[in-house]
Design an enzyme around this catalytic site. Structure first.
Site, mmCIF file in Angstrom:
data_model
loop_
_atom_site.group_PDB
_atom_site.id
_atom_site.type_symbol
_atom_site.label_atom_id
_atom_site.label_comp_id
_atom_site.label_asym_id
_atom_site.label_seq_id
_atom_site.Cartn_x
_atom_site.Cartn_y
_atom_site.Cartn_z
ATOM 1 N N GLY A 61 19.314 26.947 -79.380
ATOM 2 C CA GLY A 61 20.207 25.813 -79.563
ATOM 3 C C GLY A 61 20.532 25.088 -78.271
ATOM 4 O O GLY A 61 19.879 25.278 -77.252
ATOM 5 N N SER A 62 21.573 24.279 -78.342
ATOM 6 C CA SER A 62 21.942 23.374 -77.247
ATOM 7 C C SER A 62 22.369 24.134 -76.000
ATOM 8 O O SER A 62 22.986 25.199 -76.077
ATOM 9 C CB SER A 62 23.094 22.484 -77.701
ATOM 10 O OG SER A 62 23.692 21.867 -76.604
ATOM 11 N N THR A 63 22.070 23.530 -74.845
ATOM 12 C CA THR A 63 22.497 24.123 -73.573
ATOM 13 C C THR A 63 24.013 24.062 -73.420
ATOM 14 O O THR A 63 24.560 24.722 -72.545
ATOM 15 C CB THR A 63 21.854 23.402 -72.373
ATOM 16 O OG1 THR A 63 22.226 22.032 -72.406
ATOM 17 C CG2 THR A 63 20.350 23.515 -72.402
ATOM 18 N N VAL A 64 24.675 23.280 -74.260
ATOM 19 C CA VAL A 64 26.137 23.252 -74.242
ATOM 20 C C VAL A 64 26.706 24.624 -74.626
ATOM 21 O O VAL A 64 27.856 24.936 -74.345
ATOM 22 C CB VAL A 64 26.660 22.133 -75.175
ATOM 23 C CG1 VAL A 64 28.172 22.099 -75.212
ATOM 24 C CG2 VAL A 64 26.133 20.784 -74.707
ATOM 25 N N GLY A 65 25.859 25.449 -75.240
ATOM 26 C CA GLY A 65 26.243 26.817 -75.572
ATOM 27 C C GLY A 65 26.820 27.580 -74.394
ATOM 28 O O GLY A 65 27.690 28.432 -74.556
#
Lengths: 130, 386
Positions: A61-65
């Site tokens: 998933g997103s690097t915002v993780g």
């Protein structure tokens, strides 16, 4: 059982294992307020990772993780340590900024939820109570 | 990974918390991906700017980092910000202020190379906007991995990045040859080609045969679509891009793209005008040439649009468009040039529900947000729009 992995973030922790056999997404997959897994595809959906030793094969998933992991820590809902099969940028960065001990290179399919485990991330060592 | 004496001291915390955390991120990534050492970078470009994407969690991290005295040590620009209601904008402005405090230029664009942040051939970078990464690697011949927000920020602070991936010659070689047996002539043809290949290819470095783009925007658009529907960060075009001569190593698999592949993408995004409530040009952010084209098309159309036309662009490009009179023309026909922002990272669902665009990247994202989408060239959109 002793499993030898590799240090990603140093530190030591002890606690109860919660194991996902599927890759885990933190953004949209874990509630940063409660530490409960909300990812619809996850096999540990509905379980809390707060104060546990969290194991999963790899992040997705997103690097915002990474920021979600940081928020979990700030909210007191972070896992005590993270064990993964294969480290990648999202989870590694999250563990670093949150200061959570993390080990990679461990065969997660050998791990079972509910077991007591000791993680010595400095040595890359995971010990599971029989 | 080998560290210099100074790098060791930074890692040990001798230069403070912010540099230490930044160095920890770089060293961990270097170890994960097998880098032998860190190398200096010329610039950074940071994703994780829209409050919609980073949320309170990201803001908290940035605030803690800025409060700890984090400062960038190389020229650093930002990805576009989001646009939303007052509450959203308050948070959004706070995010920008945190980045400004760290010494980052608050120029928020996915096309930093049209002004503020233009690398040259061979420069090592730490960029994170996927379309800008593709442009820098493929068209400029600079070298960057697809960074995440925190890793590009860490690299900006330390001024270095671990030497792995696309920084190394061997990883810049083509892994697959693409023969194009289709008519690929317009902006949207390139967009559709990129969109199709992003879905077909894995973690590849494609080498294109048979493409003759008439301008650089077509390649920019193709790369952006490939990086959105797939994860391609570098491609070569025979006779066109700067590294194609040494890009082919051994015998490579060949994938043929046919007319039907391009048509299928266009047909997938052909919703009726009755479902469309805005037109969007400028994903990635428009160049001056693209803005000039829109202004000329509107003049030829000769009557204002009934639905709004938005052109997103970097503020340097917008300033030029203002100075040259294009902005005024566009506004006369119900268009607006919006600087610094990206609609893809904005909570605009409800304000708008259907978008007509010439961007395969936008088409991909807006469809995933549940919008109606019409994909066509700017000329057709402006002439056909209600």
């Amino acid at each position: 059982m002793r499993l030898q992995g590799r240090k990603i973030v140093g530190g030591k922790a002890e606690g109860e294992l919660v194991v996902s056999q599927k890759p885990l997404s933190f953004l949209g997959g874990v509630d940063p307020e409660t530490g409960i897994v909300t990812d619809a595809e996850s096999d540990i959906r509905g379980q809390s990772i707060a104060g546990k030793i969290l194991a999963f094969p790899r992040g997705k998933g997103s690097t915002v993780g990474s920021y979600v992991i940081y928020a979990l820590k700030k909210n007191g809902k972070a896992p005590k340590a993270i064990i993964v099969g294969e480290a990648e940028t999202i989870v590694a960065t999250g563990a670093i900024i949150a200061g959570i001990p993390m080990v990679d290179g461990v065969d997660v399919s050998k791990l079972r939820s509910g077991k007591r485990v000791t993680v010595n991330a400095d040595e890359g060592l995971v010990e599971i109570e029989e | 990974m080998y560290l210099t004496k100074e790098e060791e001291l930074i890692l040990a915390g001798e230069y403070g918390y912010a540099l230490q955390k930044a160095m920890e991120i770089l060293v961990a990534l270097g170890e994960i991906y097998g880098a032998e050492r860190l190398i200096p970078i010329k610039s950074a470009q940071i994703a994780g700017v829209s409050y919609k994407n980073i949320g309170d969690a990201g803001m908290e991290f940035l605030r803690d980092f800025a409060d700890a005295g984090a400062k960038v040590s190389v020229y650093t620009t930002l990805n576009p910000a989001g646009i939303g209601d007052d509450e959203f904008m308050e948070k959004q402005m706070e995010v920008l202020e945190l980045y400004r405090r760290m010494g980052i230029e608050i120029t928020s664009t996915c096309t930093p190379y049209y002004g503020a942040n233009l690398p040259k051939f061979g420069d090592h970078l730490a960029w994170s906007e996927s379309s800008a990464v593709s442009f820098a690697n493929s068209i400029l011949g600079a070298r960057t991995n697809r960074e995440g927000g925190p890793s590009s920020l860490a690299a900006a602070i330390v001024g270095k990045t671990p030497n792995y991936g696309f920084h190394l010659d061997e990883n810049r070689k083509a892994t697959v040859v693409i023969t194009v047996d289709a008519r690929v002539e317009t902006f949207v043809d390139y967009s559709a080609l990129g969109y199709h290949l992003g879905k077909v290819l894995g973690n590849d470095v494609p080498y294109f045969k048979g493409l003759r783009p008439s301008n650089v925007e077509y390649l920019k658009e193709m790369g952006a679509a490939m990086a959105a529907s797939g994860s391609i960060a570098l491609y070569h075009v025979e006779g066109e891009t700067p590294e194609y001569r040494w890009a082919i190593a051994d015998k490579l698999e060949t994938i043929a793209v046919e007319e039907g592949d391009i048509r299928a993408v266009k047909e997938a995004f052909s919703d009726d005008w009755s479902e469309i409530d805005m037109i969007l040009i400028g994903c990635p952010h428009a160049s001056l040439a693209e803005i000039k084209e829109v202004a000329e098309l509107l003049r030829i159309r000769g009557k204002p649009l009934k639905i709004p036309l938005f052109i997103t662009a970097g503020r340097a490009v917008k300033a030029l468009a203002d100075a040259l009179g294009y902005t005024e023309t566009i506004e006369r026909y119900n268009g607006r040039i919006i600087p610094d922002v990206c609609f893809v990272v904005s909570p605009i669902k409800g304000w708008y529900n259907g978008v007509a665009t010439n961007s395969g990247k936008s088409a991909f994202y807006f469809r995933s947000f549940g919008f109606s989408v019409r994909l066509d060239d700017a000329e057709n959109l402006i002439m056909e729009a209600p």
